[in-house]
Write a protein that holds these residues in place. Structure first.
Motif, PDB file in Angstrom:
ATOM      1  N   ALA A   1       0.815  -1.211   0.000  1.00  0.00           N
ATOM      2  CA  ALA A   1       0.000   0.000   0.000  1.00  0.00           C
ATOM      3  C   ALA A   1       0.847   1.258   0.000  1.00  0.00           C
ATOM      4  CB  ALA A   1      -0.940  -0.004   1.203  1.00  0.00           C
ATOM      5  N   ALA A   2       2.079   1.164   0.498  1.00  0.00           N
ATOM      6  CA  ALA A   2       2.976   2.327   0.479  1.00  0.00           C
ATOM      7  C   ALA A   2       3.437   2.657  -0.934  1.00  0.00           C
ATOM      8  CB  ALA A   2       4.187   2.065   1.373  1.00  0.00           C
ATOM      9  N   THR A   3       3.369   1.670  -1.820  1.00  0.00           N
ATOM     10  CA  THR A   3       3.762   1.882  -3.211  1.00  0.00           C
ATOM     11  C   THR A   3       2.555   2.110  -4.119  1.00  0.00           C
ATOM     12  OG1 THR A   3       5.730   0.496  -2.916  1.00  0.00           O
ATOM     13  CG2 THR A   3       4.980   0.855  -5.179  1.00  0.00           C
ATOM     14  N   VAL A   4       1.509   1.320  -3.918  1.00  0.00           N
ATOM     15  CA  VAL A   4       0.293   1.404  -4.738  1.00  0.00           C
ATOM     16  C   VAL A   4      -0.791   2.100  -3.924  1.00  0.00           C
ATOM     17  CG1 VAL A   4      -1.426   0.111  -6.046  1.00  0.00           C
ATOM     18  CG2 VAL A   4       0.926  -0.732  -5.921  1.00  0.00           C
ATOM     19  N   VAL A   5      -1.245   3.240  -4.383  1.00  0.00           N
ATOM     20  CA  VAL A   5      -2.277   3.993  -3.670  1.00  0.00           C
ATOM     21  C   VAL A   5      -3.643   3.365  -3.930  1.00  0.00           C
ATOM     22  CG1 VAL A   5      -3.405   6.230  -3.416  1.00  0.00           C
ATOM     23  CG2 VAL A   5      -0.944   6.111  -3.809  1.00  0.00           C
ATOM     24  N   GLY A   6      -4.415   3.137  -2.858  1.00  0.00           N
ATOM     25  CA  GLY A   6      -5.727   2.529  -3.023  1.00  0.00           C
ATOM     26  C   GLY A   6      -5.601   1.076  -3.448  1.00  0.00           C
TER      27      GLY A   6
ATOM     28  N   THR B   1       0.959  -3.286 -13.320  1.00  0.00           N
ATOM     29  CA  THR B   1       2.376  -3.653 -13.381  1.00  0.00           C
ATOM     30  C   THR B   1       3.092  -3.271 -12.100  1.00  0.00           C
ATOM     31  OG1 THR B   1       2.428  -3.420 -15.794  1.00  0.00           O
ATOM     32  CG2 THR B   1       4.533  -3.265 -14.627  1.00  0.00           C
ATOM     33  N   LEU B   2       2.791  -2.098 -11.576  1.00  0.00           N
ATOM     34  CA  LEU B   2       3.427  -1.619 -10.349  1.00  0.00           C
ATOM     35  C   LEU B   2       3.129  -2.544  -9.181  1.00  0.00           C
ATOM     36  CD1 LEU B   2       5.057   0.609  -8.919  1.00  0.00           C
ATOM     37  CD2 LEU B   2       2.897   1.827  -8.565  1.00  0.00           C
ATOM     38  N   ALA B   3       1.898  -3.034  -9.085  1.00  0.00           N
ATOM     39  CA  ALA B   3       1.524  -3.930  -7.989  1.00  0.00           C
ATOM     40  C   ALA B   3       2.319  -5.230  -8.051  1.00  0.00           C
ATOM     41  CB  ALA B   3       0.025  -4.221  -8.026  1.00  0.00           C
ATOM     42  N   CYS B   4       2.503  -5.766  -9.261  1.00  0.00           N
ATOM     43  CA  CYS B   4       3.252  -7.017  -9.413  1.00  0.00           C
ATOM     44  C   CYS B   4       4.724  -6.810  -9.090  1.00  0.00           C
ATOM     45  CB  CYS B   4       3.091  -7.552 -10.830  1.00  0.00           C
ATOM     46  SG  CYS B   4       1.389  -7.921 -11.291  1.00  0.00           S
ATOM     47  N   ARG B   5       5.274  -5.698  -9.538  1.00  0.00           N
ATOM     48  CA  ARG B   5       6.677  -5.390  -9.251  1.00  0.00           C
ATOM     49  C   ARG B   5       6.890  -5.186  -7.753  1.00  0.00           C
ATOM     50  NH1 ARG B   5      10.666  -3.547 -12.633  1.00  0.00           N
ATOM     51  NH2 ARG B   5       9.139  -3.174 -14.295  1.00  0.00           N
ATOM     52  N   ALA B   6       5.932  -4.509  -7.096  1.00  0.00           N
ATOM     53  CA  ALA B   6       6.027  -4.272  -5.656  1.00  0.00           C
ATOM     54  C   ALA B   6       5.924  -5.580  -4.882  1.00  0.00           C
ATOM     55  CB  ALA B   6       4.942  -3.300  -5.218  1.00  0.00           C
ATOM     56  N   LEU B   7       5.093  -6.499  -5.351  1.00  0.00           N
ATOM     57  CA  LEU B   7       4.958  -7.795  -4.680  1.00  0.00           C
ATOM     58  C   LEU B   7       6.287  -8.543  -4.684  1.00  0.00           C
ATOM     59  CD1 LEU B   7       3.127 -10.073  -3.470  1.00  0.00           C
ATOM     60  CD2 LEU B   7       2.827 -10.871  -5.830  1.00  0.00           C
ATOM     61  N   ALA B   8       6.960  -8.579  -5.846  1.00  0.00           N
ATOM     62  CA  ALA B   8       8.243  -9.263  -5.928  1.00  0.00           C
ATOM     63  C   ALA B   8       9.279  -8.597  -5.029  1.00  0.00           C
ATOM     64  CB  ALA B   8       8.728  -9.281  -7.375  1.00  0.00           C
TER      65      ALA B   8
ATOM     66  N   ALA C   1      -0.211  13.818  -5.580  1.00  0.00           N
ATOM     67  CA  ALA C   1       0.710  14.429  -4.620  1.00  0.00           C
ATOM     68  C   ALA C   1       1.960  13.589  -4.416  1.00  0.00           C
ATOM     69  CB  ALA C   1      -0.007  14.637  -3.286  1.00  0.00           C
ATOM     70  N   ARG C   2       1.804  12.269  -4.454  1.00  0.00           N
ATOM     71  CA  ARG C   2       2.924  11.383  -4.126  1.00  0.00           C
ATOM     72  C   ARG C   2       3.815  11.116  -5.317  1.00  0.00           C
ATOM     73  NH1 ARG C   2       1.696   5.670  -1.286  1.00  0.00           N
ATOM     74  NH2 ARG C   2       0.583   7.070   0.143  1.00  0.00           N
ATOM     75  N   PHE C   3       3.237  10.971  -6.503  1.00  0.00           N
ATOM     76  CA  PHE C   3       4.005  10.541  -7.669  1.00  0.00           C
ATOM     77  C   PHE C   3       3.942  11.564  -8.794  1.00  0.00           C
ATOM     78  CE2 PHE C   3       2.092   6.476  -5.954  1.00  0.00           C
ATOM     79  CZ  PHE C   3       3.189   6.151  -5.185  1.00  0.00           C
ATOM     80  N   GLY C   4       3.849  12.832  -8.462  1.00  0.00           N
ATOM     81  CA  GLY C   4       3.716  13.857  -9.498  1.00  0.00           C
ATOM     82  C   GLY C   4       4.810  13.818 -10.551  1.00  0.00           C
TER      83      GLY C   4
ATOM     84  N   PRO D   1       7.668   5.646  -8.449  1.00  0.00           N
ATOM     85  CA  PRO D   1       7.305   5.095  -7.137  1.00  0.00           C
ATOM     86  C   PRO D   1       8.445   4.266  -6.555  1.00  0.00           C
ATOM     87  CG  PRO D   1       5.567   4.707  -8.760  1.00  0.00           C
ATOM     88  CD  PRO D   1       6.748   5.217  -9.511  1.00  0.00           C
ATOM     89  N   ALA D   2       8.680   4.424  -5.273  1.00  0.00           N
ATOM     90  CA  ALA D   2       9.719   3.656  -4.592  1.00  0.00           C
ATOM     91  C   ALA D   2       9.213   2.249  -4.307  1.00  0.00           C
ATOM     92  CB  ALA D   2      10.120   4.346  -3.296  1.00  0.00           C
ATOM     93  N   MET D   3      10.038   1.255  -4.618  1.00  0.00           N
ATOM     94  CA  MET D   3       9.662  -0.126  -4.345  1.00  0.00           C
ATOM     95  C   MET D   3       9.809  -0.426  -2.848  1.00  0.00           C
ATOM     96  SD  MET D   3       8.652  -1.700  -7.070  1.00  0.00           S
ATOM     97  CE  MET D   3       7.850  -0.170  -7.508  1.00  0.00           C
ATOM     98  N   PRO D   4       8.953  -1.286  -2.306  1.00  0.00           N
ATOM     99  CA  PRO D   4       9.090  -1.639  -0.882  1.00  0.00           C
ATOM    100  C   PRO D   4      10.370  -2.419  -0.628  1.00  0.00           C
ATOM    101  CG  PRO D   4       7.454  -3.022  -1.955  1.00  0.00           C
ATOM    102  CD  PRO D   4       7.818  -1.958  -2.947  1.00  0.00           C
TER     103      PRO D   4
END
Length: 300
Positions: A6-11, A40-47, A175-178, A182-185
């Protein structure tokens, strides 16, 4: 894990939760939604969250099986063939727009999904453990796509529908990713943790009445229905049980409840049913049919 994602993917809380449950249940995942919704971001963050190797392949009509599994290369200096492994040798493989590749590529991917191994030339190689295929599909654009066979869709544990964020969530995204990536966890867990969770989930207790409830839900899809040509296979029964166990584990329970089954069933069933032409001609939403089928079975 959920906090890190959730820190990487909003909502997208429901998407992240289902993705985590499917990972613990050792199943592959289809993410369907319009472009730009952080699939794609969610899958990358999971890994990244479990310290796993991540590879992404953009599926296109000119893709070859060797672009997925690898190939054999002749070394002129040694006079021998060496094997160059493809991107499928990863813990998390993202098949981006999977329905844009032809049948030969899908068959090469299918061996890895089902057997957890690939064949390159005369040799067979095991894939890393754990191994997860996450595939994305865009429902808004059908030009240049191939309909995936039901036999392949049946190998995906769940299909997750990704929807647009709320207005507040979109403001947070702005606001976060203007202007930044995104930073990976960081590694909040490890491969050993994931293997342990899978073992613990497999041991979660399912009471006999709940087992019959799962079978009844899948059996309901095989009854005569105005909008269905074919129901779900026994893989759906196993998949609902696996997802229900993973959900119970994440809620720190040693047993499955009826709510675990009811919440897990739609994601397992929605891509396994063969909807007939009437769903299109009468503008019936397939998701409403899935919801109706699950609701029609009495809860024990």
């Amino acid at each position: 894990m959920l906090d890190a994602l959730a820190a990487t993917v909003v909502g997208q809380h429901a998407t992240l939760e289902a993705l985590l449950h499917a990972t613990i249940a050792s199943g592959h995942v289809v993410l369907e939604g319009p472009p730009g919704l952080a699939k794609t971001l969610a899958c990358r963050a999971l890994a990244a969250a479990v310290g796993g190797a991540f590879k992404r392949v953009q599926f296109t009509p000119d893709l070859l099986p060797s672009d997925i599994v690898g190939t054999r290369i002749f070394d002129q200096r040694s006079g021998e063939f060496t094997t160059a492994f493809g991107p499928i040798f990863a813990n998390v493989l993202l098949a981006d727009e999977i329905n844009r590749a032809p049948a030969k590529v899908q068959s090469a991917l299918l061996e890895g999904m089902q057997e957890r191994q690939v064949t390159i030339g005369p040799q067979t190689f095991p894939l890393p453990d754990p191994f997860l295929v996450t595939a994305t599909m865009n429902p808004l654009d059908s030009d240049g796509t191939y309909a995936l066979p039901l036999a392949q869709m049946d190998r995906f544990l769940v299909k997750i529908l990704v929807d647009y964020p709320s207005a507040e969530e979109e403001l947070t995204i702005l606001a976060r990713f203007g202007g930044d990536q995104p930073a990976m966890p960081s590694d909040v867990a490890s491969m050993d943790d994931l293997r342990r969770w899978r073992s613990q989930a497999h041991a979660i207790f399912i009471e006999d009445r709940l087992a019959r409830y799962i079978v009844a839900i899948v059996g309901k899809t095989r009854e005569a229905h105005a909008y269905l040509d074919r129901g779900a296979s026994p893989r759906a029964t196993l998949a609902i049980a696996a997802m229900a166990r993973a959900r119970a584990l994440c809620e720190e329970r040693t047993f499955v409840t009826p709510d675990d089954v009811r919440q897990s069933a739609p994601a397992v069933l929605r891509h396994r049913l063969a909807f007939n032409y009437r769903t299109l001609t009468e503008s019936i939403a397939p998701e409403s049919i899935v919801t109706e089928l699950v609701a029609a079975v009495p809860v024990p």
